[in-house]
Design a protein around this motif. Structure first.
Motif, PDB file in Angstrom:
ATOM      1  N   TYR A 212       7.010   1.361   2.912  1.00 58.67           N
ATOM      2  CA  TYR A 212       7.038   0.425   1.628  1.00 58.67           C
ATOM      3  C   TYR A 212       5.494   0.236   1.359  1.00 58.67           C
ATOM      4  O   TYR A 212       5.077  -0.862   0.874  1.00 58.67           O
ATOM      5  CB  TYR A 212       7.500  -0.678   1.779  1.00 58.67           C
ATOM      6  N   ASP A 214       3.105   1.722  -0.108  1.00 58.02           N
ATOM      7  CA  ASP A 214       3.032   2.080  -1.616  1.00 58.02           C
ATOM      8  C   ASP A 214       3.279   0.722  -2.422  1.00 58.02           C
ATOM      9  O   ASP A 214       2.612   0.450  -3.448  1.00 58.02           O
ATOM     10  CB  ASP A 214       3.615   3.301  -2.315  1.00 58.02           C
ATOM     11  N   LEU A 215       4.371   0.130  -2.097  1.00 56.04           N
ATOM     12  CA  LEU A 215       4.758  -0.854  -2.744  1.00 56.04           C
ATOM     13  C   LEU A 215       3.874  -2.167  -2.766  1.00 56.04           C
ATOM     14  O   LEU A 215       3.303  -2.810  -3.607  1.00 56.04           O
ATOM     15  CB  LEU A 215       6.037  -1.381  -2.440  1.00 56.04           C
ATOM     16  N   ARG A 216       3.179  -2.262  -1.336  1.00 53.05           N
ATOM     17  CA  ARG A 216       2.464  -3.271  -0.979  1.00 53.05           C
ATOM     18  C   ARG A 216       0.925  -3.158  -1.654  1.00 53.05           C
ATOM     19  O   ARG A 216       0.294  -4.063  -2.196  1.00 53.05           O
ATOM     20  CB  ARG A 216       2.064  -3.307   0.565  1.00 53.05           C
ATOM     21  N   ARG A 219       1.106  -3.894  -5.171  1.00 50.99           N
ATOM     22  CA  ARG A 219       1.271  -5.643  -5.391  1.00 50.99           C
ATOM     23  C   ARG A 219      -0.325  -6.022  -5.249  1.00 50.99           C
ATOM     24  O   ARG A 219      -0.665  -6.894  -5.899  1.00 50.99           O
ATOM     25  CB  ARG A 219       2.244  -6.097  -4.330  1.00 50.99           C
ATOM     26  N   LEU A 234       7.207  -3.069  -9.450  1.00 51.81           N
ATOM     27  CA  LEU A 234       7.137  -3.029  -7.888  1.00 51.81           C
ATOM     28  C   LEU A 234       8.136  -2.179  -7.393  1.00 51.81           C
ATOM     29  O   LEU A 234       8.147  -1.445  -6.318  1.00 51.81           O
ATOM     30  CB  LEU A 234       7.200  -4.351  -7.320  1.00 51.81           C
ATOM     31  N   VAL A 235       9.331  -1.766  -8.004  1.00 49.28           N
ATOM     32  CA  VAL A 235      10.622  -1.063  -7.466  1.00 49.28           C
ATOM     33  C   VAL A 235      10.085   0.249  -7.478  1.00 49.28           C
ATOM     34  O   VAL A 235      10.720   1.101  -6.602  1.00 49.28           O
ATOM     35  CB  VAL A 235      11.711  -1.451  -8.207  1.00 49.28           C
ATOM     36  N   GLU A 236       9.061   0.495  -7.999  1.00 48.12           N
ATOM     37  CA  GLU A 236       8.477   2.010  -7.938  1.00 48.12           C
ATOM     38  C   GLU A 236       8.271   2.235  -6.672  1.00 48.12           C
ATOM     39  O   GLU A 236       8.272   3.448  -6.387  1.00 48.12           O
ATOM     40  CB  GLU A 236       7.287   2.212  -8.944  1.00 48.12           C
ATOM     41  N   GLY A 237       7.805   1.305  -5.694  1.00 44.71           N
ATOM     42  CA  GLY A 237       7.604   1.715  -4.410  1.00 44.71           C
ATOM     43  C   GLY A 237       8.709   1.820  -3.401  1.00 44.71           C
ATOM     44  O   GLY A 237       8.459   1.688  -2.124  1.00 44.71           O
ATOM     45  N   LEU A 238      10.050   1.585  -3.863  1.00 40.58           N
ATOM     46  CA  LEU A 238      11.286   1.567  -3.253  1.00 40.58           C
ATOM     47  C   LEU A 238      11.793   3.196  -2.730  1.00 40.58           C
ATOM     48  O   LEU A 238      13.030   3.167  -2.709  1.00 40.58           O
ATOM     49  CB  LEU A 238      12.153   0.612  -3.423  1.00 40.58           C
TER      50      LEU A 238
END
Length: 275
Positions: A212, A214-216, A219, A234-238
């Protein structure tokens, strides 16, 4: 001085890593980092039992009850993280001014261990990584993942293990063995002592595990631009959370769009009740 600082971090971090996967739930008032200027973290008590959400035949009511049950836990955990984040920035300023105290060092070492930052890194790199990791997870993202992974709180793992997010563990006896687990696998679906613990573990997972990153980063970029942290972005990073990848992301984004009005109504109702 610098060597002693690093050695101190290493010792505390190793102790943190030796803790078992599931421990007794850490109540907010125990060892809580508090910062002036932020509301105190509410004392919610321990949610050690899930309601029977299968009793609701009306879909709208079922969703409202599910969201209403989880929202206080998510809000409290995010507020706890915000206190820790504010303290992190405060400690960094003290470090830059060469005014860091023993209490600052102890709290920083606690964060380094909890958020799985390499204690041998230079202090500046530790601060940079921690600022990327010690941050909130948008409540809509938490809510729709909980709903998706737990079948709205009705799955076997949710009811028996208070696990709303499908989190795995890898120590024998740490959870529930899935019925269709391949013979060559050792993972179990983690079992928690409380829903509070499940939420906290999920947020730590999002904030520490490499899949995760990429999500961080996304953000962090939004923070630097002073932009809102929106769940639908942000869910794009999941993509690594599920084997379904992009399909999983699309499903979560659709759930966010459909359920946001319900969540807003629940929040409004809870605020009116509190007032």
């Amino acid at each position: 001085m610098r060597i002693a600082f690093i050695v101190f971090f290493i010792i505390v971090s190793l102790l943190a890593l030796l803790l078992p996967f599931t421990t007794e739930f850490e109540r907010p008032e125990a060892g809580q980092i508090r910062v002036e200027g932020l509301p105190p973290v509410p004392k919610l008590g321990v949610y050690d039992e899930l309601p029977d959400f299968s009793q609701y035949t009306d879909v709208q009511q079922k969703k409202s009850e599910f969201f209403g049950y989880l929202l206080p836990l998510i809000e409290a955990e995010n507020l706890r993280i915000l206190h820790m984040r504010a303290k992190l920035f405060e400690i960094e300023e003290n470090y830059k001014a060469n005014m860091i105290s023993d209490a600052d060092r102890a709290q920083l070492a606690q964060m380094v261990g909890y958020y799985e930052v390499d204690p041998s890194l230079p202090a500046e790199e530790q601060f940079a990584l921690l600022k990327r990791r010690v941050d909130i997870v948008p409540e809509m993202m938490v809510l729709v993942q909980a709903a998706n992974e737990s079948a709205w709180g009705t799955s076997r793992f949710a009811q028996q293990g208070l696990n709303l997010f499908g989190q795995w563990c890898y120590r024998e006896g740490c959870g529930i063995i899935p019925a269709q687990r391949p013979e060559d696998q050792i993972y179990e679906v983690a079992k928690f002592d409380s829903v509070n613990q499940s939420v906290r573990s999920y947020m730590r997972n999002i904030n520490t595990h490499p899949p995760y990153a990429d999500l961080r980063l996304l953000r962090e970029r939004k923070r630097l631009r002073d932009q809102e942290l929106r769940a639908i972005e942000l869910v794009e990073g999941l993509g690594s959370y599920s084997e379904r990848g992009d399909e999983y992301i699309d499903e979560l984004q659709a759930m966010i769009r459909v359920n946001r009005p319900i969540v807003n109504a629940v929040k409004q109702s809870q605020e009116q009740t509190a007032n």
